[in-house]
Design an enzyme around this catalytic site. Structure first.
Site, PDB file in Angstrom:
ATOM      1  N   ASN A  12       1.020  -1.036  -0.063  1.00 17.43           N
ATOM      2  CA  ASN A  12      -0.104  -0.112   0.081  1.00 17.43           C
ATOM      3  C   ASN A  12       0.903   1.120  -0.008  1.00 17.43           C
ATOM      4  O   ASN A  12       1.517   1.638   1.279  1.00 17.43           O
ATOM      5  CB  ASN A  12      -0.861  -0.171   1.187  1.00 17.43           C
ATOM      6  N   TRP A  13       1.051   1.901  -1.286  1.00 18.36           N
ATOM      7  CA  TRP A  13       1.787   2.945  -1.328  1.00 18.36           C
ATOM      8  C   TRP A  13       1.264   4.285  -0.555  1.00 18.36           C
ATOM      9  O   TRP A  13       1.972   5.340  -0.658  1.00 18.36           O
ATOM     10  CB  TRP A  13       2.282   3.283  -2.772  1.00 18.36           C
ATOM     11  N   LYS A  14      -0.037   4.374  -0.226  1.00 19.73           N
ATOM     12  CA  LYS A  14      -0.616   5.599   0.463  1.00 19.73           C
ATOM     13  C   LYS A  14      -0.400   6.772  -0.434  1.00 19.73           C
ATOM     14  O   LYS A  14      -0.216   6.552  -1.838  1.00 19.73           O
ATOM     15  CB  LYS A  14       0.034   5.655   1.795  1.00 19.73           C
ATOM     16  N   HIS A  95      -9.293   1.231   5.107  1.00 18.36           N
ATOM     17  CA  HIS A  95      -8.048   1.406   5.720  1.00 18.36           C
ATOM     18  C   HIS A  95      -8.017   2.280   6.928  1.00 18.36           C
ATOM     19  O   HIS A  95      -9.017   3.250   6.890  1.00 18.36           O
ATOM     20  CB  HIS A  95      -7.056   1.798   4.434  1.00 18.36           C
ATOM     21  N   GLU A  97      -6.544   4.531   7.838  1.00 19.18           N
ATOM     22  CA  GLU A  97      -6.344   6.199   7.678  1.00 19.18           C
ATOM     23  C   GLU A  97      -7.546   6.740   7.139  1.00 19.18           C
ATOM     24  O   GLU A  97      -8.163   7.657   7.377  1.00 19.18           O
ATOM     25  CB  GLU A  97      -5.105   6.311   6.725  1.00 19.18           C
ATOM     26  N   GLU A 167      -5.497  -4.853  10.693  1.00 17.10           N
ATOM     27  CA  GLU A 167      -4.279  -4.134  10.722  1.00 17.10           C
ATOM     28  C   GLU A 167      -4.651  -3.182  12.353  1.00 17.10           C
ATOM     29  O   GLU A 167      -5.320  -2.431  12.144  1.00 17.10           O
ATOM     30  CB  GLU A 167      -4.288  -3.083   9.698  1.00 17.10           C
ATOM     31  N   GLY A 173       2.607   2.055  10.804  1.00 13.37           N
ATOM     32  CA  GLY A 173       3.569   3.118  10.857  1.00 13.37           C
ATOM     33  C   GLY A 173       4.138   3.432  11.901  1.00 13.37           C
ATOM     34  O   GLY A 173       4.594   4.598  12.121  1.00 13.37           O
ATOM     35  N   SER A 211       3.173  -2.411  10.325  1.00 15.28           N
ATOM     36  CA  SER A 211       4.841  -2.487  10.592  1.00 15.28           C
ATOM     37  C   SER A 211       5.255  -3.838   9.953  1.00 15.28           C
ATOM     38  O   SER A 211       6.326  -4.454  10.681  1.00 15.28           O
ATOM     39  CB  SER A 211       5.378  -2.008  11.821  1.00 15.28           C
TER      40      SER A 211
HETATM   41  P1  PGA Z   1       2.880   0.162   7.485  1.00 13.76           P
HETATM   42  O1  PGA Z   1       1.500   0.307   6.992  1.00 13.76           O
HETATM   43  O2  PGA Z   1       3.470  -1.181   7.314  1.00 13.76           O
HETATM   44  O3  PGA Z   1       3.807   1.509   7.338  1.00 13.76           O
HETATM   45  O4  PGA Z   1       2.743  -0.024   9.244  1.00 13.76           O
HETATM   46  C1  PGA Z   1       0.540  -0.734   6.708  1.00 13.76           C
HETATM   47  C2  PGA Z   1      -0.634  -0.142   6.323  1.00 13.76           C
HETATM   48  O5  PGA Z   1      -1.175   0.970   6.512  1.00 13.76           O
HETATM   49  O6  PGA Z   1      -1.188  -1.013   5.239  1.00 13.76           O
END
Ligand code: PGA
Length: 254
Positions: A12-14, A95, A97, A167, A173, A211
């Site tokens: 997931n490149w966000k 997600h 976010e 998640e 993150g 992570s």
């Molecule tokens: P992360 O993000 O690997 O940087 O913790 C995972 C995600 O948000 O899908």
């Protein structure tokens, strides 16, 4: 992992990576993968990169990070399921976010999931508890609510197409990962929760995210109910992302 479910490693490149950088990445990644490897590799780039990446992707599956609930209409700035389906067949729904920064709730995500399925997009429904919920012992309660509301009113056969991503919000993150045992416990619980919501929970893939990196991927993916990973930070460079893919290949030799 379990051999009856094909592992998936998804990046997931966000809101990172221009199309030019994404193309270079994809080229390097594709040349490191073999068609025989028993792992599905997926990338979720920004909307603006989907089209150029689709033109060259062969081995890597592409998906969108988000979509809107309606198929078309006066919704400035939004992108719909039929528009995405011209290019990809995967979409992230809910997600953390989207839930926490953009205020998306389970009812909205239910409509997105339903719409994605209607247009033959495979939704990756993301669930996970906050740190407060975990500390209060409310992890499974929160996830049950997210799955129950997220899949409300959706026919079991149609819902069988989903992928679930667990998640924990406190692990995204932050560099703080759930231990393999903590993750396995929730994954097994999610599989039980899916009974009655999908036609065959044993065949649903449940990815872990939060992570994930080369150093912890083998231990996480070794767990029986962890069927892959949704990777944020460590997917931004080909090298660590490939190393995570290699962990899956090691555990699931072709
Ligand atoms: P992360 O993000 O690997 O940087 O913790 C995972 C995600 O948000 O899908």
């Amino acid at each position: 992992m379990n051999s009856q479910r094909m592992p998936m490693i998804a990046g997931n490149w966000k809101m990172h990576m221009t199309a030019a950088a994404g193309l270079e990445y994809l080229h390097t990644l594709e040349s490191s993968l073999s068609a025989q490897d028993a792992v599905e590799v997926a990338l979720f780039p920004a909307f603006t990169s989907i089209y150029p990446l689709c033109q060259v992707a062969k081995r890597v599956r592409l998906g969108a990070q988000n979509m809107y609930t309606e198929a078309e209409g006066a919704f400035t700035g939004e992108v719909s399921a039929p528009m995405l389906r011209e290019l990809v067949d995967l979409v992230l729904v809910g997600h953390s976010e989207r839930r926490h920064i953009f205020g998306e709730d389970d009812d909205l995500l239910n409509r997105k999931t339903e719409r994605a399925l209607e247009y033959d997009l495979q939704p990756v429904l993301c669930v996970g508890e906050t740190l407060e919920e975990r500390d209060a012992g409310a992890t499974l309660e929160r996830i049950t609510a997210q799955l129950t509301r997220g899949l409300a009113g959706i026919d079991k056969q149609a819902a069988q197409k989903i992928i679930v991503a667990y998640e924990p919000v406190w692990a995204i993150g932050t560099g703080r990962t759930a231990t393999p045992e903590q993750a396995q416990e929730v994954h097994a619980a999610i599989r039980s929760m899916l009974a009655g919501k999908v036609s065959d929970p044993a065949r649903i893939r449940i990815l872990y995210g939060g992570s994930v990196k080369p150093e912890n991927s083998l231990d996480l993916l070794s767990q029986p109910d962890i069927d892959g990973a949704l990777v944020g930070g460590a997917s931004l460079r080909v090298e660590p992302f490939s190393a995570i893919i290699q962990s899956a290949i090691r555990l699931n030799p072709a």
